[in-house]
Design a protein around this motif. Structure first.
Motif, PDB file in Angstrom:
ATOM      1  N   GLN A  76       0.801  -1.107  -0.003  1.00  0.00           N
ATOM      2  CA  GLN A  76       0.029   0.066   0.159  1.00  0.00           C
ATOM      3  C   GLN A  76       0.766   1.178   0.051  1.00  0.00           C
ATOM      4  O   GLN A  76       1.953   1.119   0.818  1.00  0.00           O
ATOM      5  CB  GLN A  76      -0.941   0.009   1.229  1.00  0.00           C
ATOM      6  N   ILE A  77       0.439   2.103  -0.789  1.00  0.00           N
ATOM      7  CA  ILE A  77       1.336   3.732  -0.752  1.00  0.00           C
ATOM      8  C   ILE A  77       0.300   4.512  -0.366  1.00  0.00           C
ATOM      9  O   ILE A  77      -0.939   4.397  -0.567  1.00  0.00           O
ATOM     10  CB  ILE A  77       1.764   3.894  -2.061  1.00  0.00           C
ATOM     11  N   LEU A  78       0.570   5.108   0.933  1.00  0.00           N
ATOM     12  CA  LEU A  78      -0.529   5.934   1.649  1.00  0.00           C
ATOM     13  C   LEU A  78       0.083   7.243   1.814  1.00  0.00           C
ATOM     14  O   LEU A  78       1.238   7.624   2.096  1.00  0.00           O
ATOM     15  CB  LEU A  78      -0.599   5.402   3.059  1.00  0.00           C
ATOM     16  N   ARG A  89      -5.148   7.749   7.643  1.00  0.00           N
ATOM     17  CA  ARG A  89      -5.473   6.549   8.683  1.00  0.00           C
ATOM     18  C   ARG A  89      -5.403   5.280   7.831  1.00  0.00           C
ATOM     19  O   ARG A  89      -5.796   5.357   6.594  1.00  0.00           O
ATOM     20  CB  ARG A  89      -6.852   6.777   9.271  1.00  0.00           C
ATOM     21  N   MET A  90      -4.762   4.370   8.227  1.00  0.00           N
ATOM     22  CA  MET A  90      -4.514   3.044   7.726  1.00  0.00           C
ATOM     23  C   MET A  90      -4.786   2.067   8.674  1.00  0.00           C
ATOM     24  O   MET A  90      -4.115   1.906   9.812  1.00  0.00           O
ATOM     25  CB  MET A  90      -3.104   2.939   7.224  1.00  0.00           C
ATOM     26  N   THR A  91      -5.525   0.728   8.317  1.00  0.00           N
ATOM     27  CA  THR A  91      -5.543  -0.371   9.215  1.00  0.00           C
ATOM     28  C   THR A  91      -5.111  -1.511   8.269  1.00  0.00           C
ATOM     29  O   THR A  91      -5.529  -1.766   7.245  1.00  0.00           O
ATOM     30  CB  THR A  91      -6.835  -0.784   9.487  1.00  0.00           C
ATOM     31  N   LEU A  92      -4.097  -2.264   8.902  1.00  0.00           N
ATOM     32  CA  LEU A  92      -3.474  -3.405   8.322  1.00  0.00           C
ATOM     33  C   LEU A  92      -4.260  -4.580   8.878  1.00  0.00           C
ATOM     34  O   LEU A  92      -4.187  -4.831  10.233  1.00  0.00           O
ATOM     35  CB  LEU A  92      -1.820  -3.442   8.562  1.00  0.00           C
ATOM     36  N   ARG A  93      -4.628  -5.457   8.245  1.00  0.00           N
ATOM     37  CA  ARG A  93      -5.494  -6.689   8.536  1.00  0.00           C
ATOM     38  C   ARG A  93      -4.592  -7.847   8.803  1.00  0.00           C
ATOM     39  O   ARG A  93      -3.634  -7.984   8.235  1.00  0.00           O
ATOM     40  CB  ARG A  93      -6.433  -7.061   7.898  1.00  0.00           C
ATOM     41  N   GLN A  97       6.824   5.666   9.307  1.00  0.00           N
ATOM     42  CA  GLN A  97       6.091   4.585   9.532  1.00  0.00           C
ATOM     43  C   GLN A  97       6.127   3.590   8.093  1.00  0.00           C
ATOM     44  O   GLN A  97       5.670   2.582   7.902  1.00  0.00           O
ATOM     45  CB  GLN A  97       4.664   4.599   9.743  1.00  0.00           C
ATOM     46  N   THR A  98       7.006   4.033   7.215  1.00  0.00           N
ATOM     47  CA  THR A  98       7.516   3.229   6.021  1.00  0.00           C
ATOM     48  C   THR A  98       8.151   2.258   6.137  1.00  0.00           C
ATOM     49  O   THR A  98       8.951   2.101   6.861  1.00  0.00           O
ATOM     50  CB  THR A  98       8.090   4.257   4.844  1.00  0.00           C
ATOM     51  N   SER A  99       7.511   0.799   6.101  1.00  0.00           N
ATOM     52  CA  SER A  99       8.149  -0.214   6.471  1.00  0.00           C
ATOM     53  C   SER A  99       7.513  -1.525   5.733  1.00  0.00           C
ATOM     54  O   SER A  99       6.635  -1.421   5.270  1.00  0.00           O
ATOM     55  CB  SER A  99       8.420  -0.293   8.110  1.00  0.00           C
ATOM     56  N   VAL A 100       8.181  -2.421   6.245  1.00  0.00           N
ATOM     57  CA  VAL A 100       7.209  -3.990   5.806  1.00  0.00           C
ATOM     58  C   VAL A 100       6.816  -4.606   7.526  1.00  0.00           C
ATOM     59  O   VAL A 100       7.595  -4.717   8.245  1.00  0.00           O
ATOM     60  CB  VAL A 100       8.357  -5.003   5.266  1.00  0.00           C
ATOM     61  N   TYR A 101       5.782  -4.675   7.459  1.00  0.00           N
ATOM     62  CA  TYR A 101       5.069  -5.136   8.451  1.00  0.00           C
ATOM     63  C   TYR A 101       4.486  -6.707   8.695  1.00  0.00           C
ATOM     64  O   TYR A 101       3.929  -7.058   7.676  1.00  0.00           O
ATOM     65  CB  TYR A 101       3.721  -4.273   8.892  1.00  0.00           C
ATOM     66  N   GLY A 106       3.801 -10.755   4.869  1.00  0.00           N
ATOM     67  CA  GLY A 106       4.005  -9.132   5.289  1.00  0.00           C
ATOM     68  C   GLY A 106       3.104  -8.315   4.524  1.00  0.00           C
ATOM     69  O   GLY A 106       2.534  -8.726   3.510  1.00  0.00           O
ATOM     70  N   SER A 107       2.971  -7.025   4.768  1.00  0.00           N
ATOM     71  CA  SER A 107       2.503  -5.908   4.186  1.00  0.00           C
ATOM     72  C   SER A 107       3.521  -4.891   4.047  1.00  0.00           C
ATOM     73  O   SER A 107       3.847  -4.227   5.078  1.00  0.00           O
ATOM     74  CB  SER A 107       1.117  -5.418   5.127  1.00  0.00           C
ATOM     75  N   ARG A 108       3.814  -4.342   3.003  1.00  0.00           N
ATOM     76  CA  ARG A 108       4.518  -3.585   2.496  1.00  0.00           C
ATOM     77  C   ARG A 108       4.040  -2.304   2.556  1.00  0.00           C
ATOM     78  O   ARG A 108       3.067  -1.972   1.565  1.00  0.00           O
ATOM     79  CB  ARG A 108       5.409  -3.599   1.146  1.00  0.00           C
ATOM     80  N   LEU A 109       4.352  -1.234   3.551  1.00  0.00           N
ATOM     81  CA  LEU A 109       3.617   0.293   3.532  1.00  0.00           C
ATOM     82  C   LEU A 109       4.626   1.313   3.141  1.00  0.00           C
ATOM     83  O   LEU A 109       5.704   1.280   3.792  1.00  0.00           O
ATOM     84  CB  LEU A 109       2.930   0.518   5.010  1.00  0.00           C
ATOM     85  N   THR A 110       4.273   2.177   2.299  1.00  0.00           N
ATOM     86  CA  THR A 110       4.863   3.256   1.981  1.00  0.00           C
ATOM     87  C   THR A 110       4.068   4.449   2.346  1.00  0.00           C
ATOM     88  O   THR A 110       2.853   4.720   1.729  1.00  0.00           O
ATOM     89  CB  THR A 110       5.289   3.276   0.269  1.00  0.00           C
ATOM     90  N   VAL A 111       4.559   5.657   2.928  1.00  0.00           N
ATOM     91  CA  VAL A 111       3.993   6.794   3.614  1.00  0.00           C
ATOM     92  C   VAL A 111       4.693   7.598   2.829  1.00  0.00           C
ATOM     93  O   VAL A 111       5.797   8.090   2.876  1.00  0.00           O
ATOM     94  CB  VAL A 111       4.014   6.762   4.954  1.00  0.00           C
TER      95      VAL A 111
END
Lengths: 113, 114
Positions: B11-13, B18-22, B85-89, B108-113
């Motif tokens: 996800q790119i944010l 606000r973001m929710t990882l499930r 908070q850009t990271s792999v979760y 994993g969820s890759r998040l880019t802020v």
């Protein structure tokens, strides 16, 4: 505070040799030590667990030792293969309920043919 | 196949959103965890849960919240995302929190802020 150190960020060896990875910990006394493997783009996968009263544990080509006096665990891969190339993470763990698992930063192993 | 499902995969944010990882597991594990993984810093624990209805803070909880309404689900919320908070979760679970319990991880969820 609790600290975990894995010997080096990267280890390069030739196929067929034994890879030895080191995990040192300070400021706590784990009852268990877990090792995980992580491939690029994937989550870690559990490999082995050793208890504080076990000096050594083996699984196929893998061997783990746990020295509570030295506060160290060694992870050996014998007859290494290119498919063993991955990042290996150690996680010393206390036995008390309510404590969660903290990992070392990992050692990336590259096995060349 | 039994295991852990994380969404989204990537996800790119925009910052401030606000973001929710499930995270959902089907192994009936009591304990669940959220880690973030950054280059050079390794896996760092954000929050964990010993059982449904209870949660605890890990090493880096600031800016994140979790809830554990039932055994299977453990969502991680970023109330107002920031670039750091850009990271792999990674979400993980285990039967319990004592030392002999081993963790099963999601993909994993890759998040880019931005």
């Amino acid at each position: 505070s609790q600290k975990i150190e894995q010997n080096s960020e990267a280890l390069n060896i030739q196929e067929g040799k034994t890879a030895t990875l080191t995990c040192n910990y300070t400021n706590y006394s784990p009852a268990y030590l877990q090792w995980y493997r992580q491939d690029p783009g994937r989550g870690p996968v559990f490999l082995l667990l050793i208890r504080e009263n076990e000096k050594e544990k083996r699984k196929e080509r893998l061997k783990v030792t746990f020295d509570t006096t030295l506060k160290q665990s060694l992870f050996h891969i014998t007859a290494s293969q290119p498919a063993d190339s991955a990042t290996y993470l150690c996680a010393p763990r206390a036995n008390q309920a309510g404590t969660a698992l903290i990992f070392g930063k990992g050692t990336t192993l590259s096995v060349s043919s | 196949i039994a295991g852990i499902t994380q969404a989204p995969t990537s996800q790119i944010l925009a910052a401030g959103r606000r973001m929710t990882l499930r995270c959902t597991q089907d192994m009936r594990h009591n304990a669940m965890y959220w880690y973030r993984q950054d280059l050079g810093l390794g896996l760092r624990l954000i929050h964990y849960s010993n059982t449904a209805g209870t949660t605890g803070k890990g090493e880096v909880p600031d800016g994140y919240s979790v809830s554990r309404a039932n055994t299977d689900d453990f969502p991680l919320t970023l109330a107002s995302a920031v670039p750091s908070q850009t990271s792999v979760y990674f979400c993980a679970s285990s039967e319990g929190l004592t030392g002999a319990n081993v963790l099963t991880f999601g993909a994993g969820s890759r998040l880019t802020v931005l």
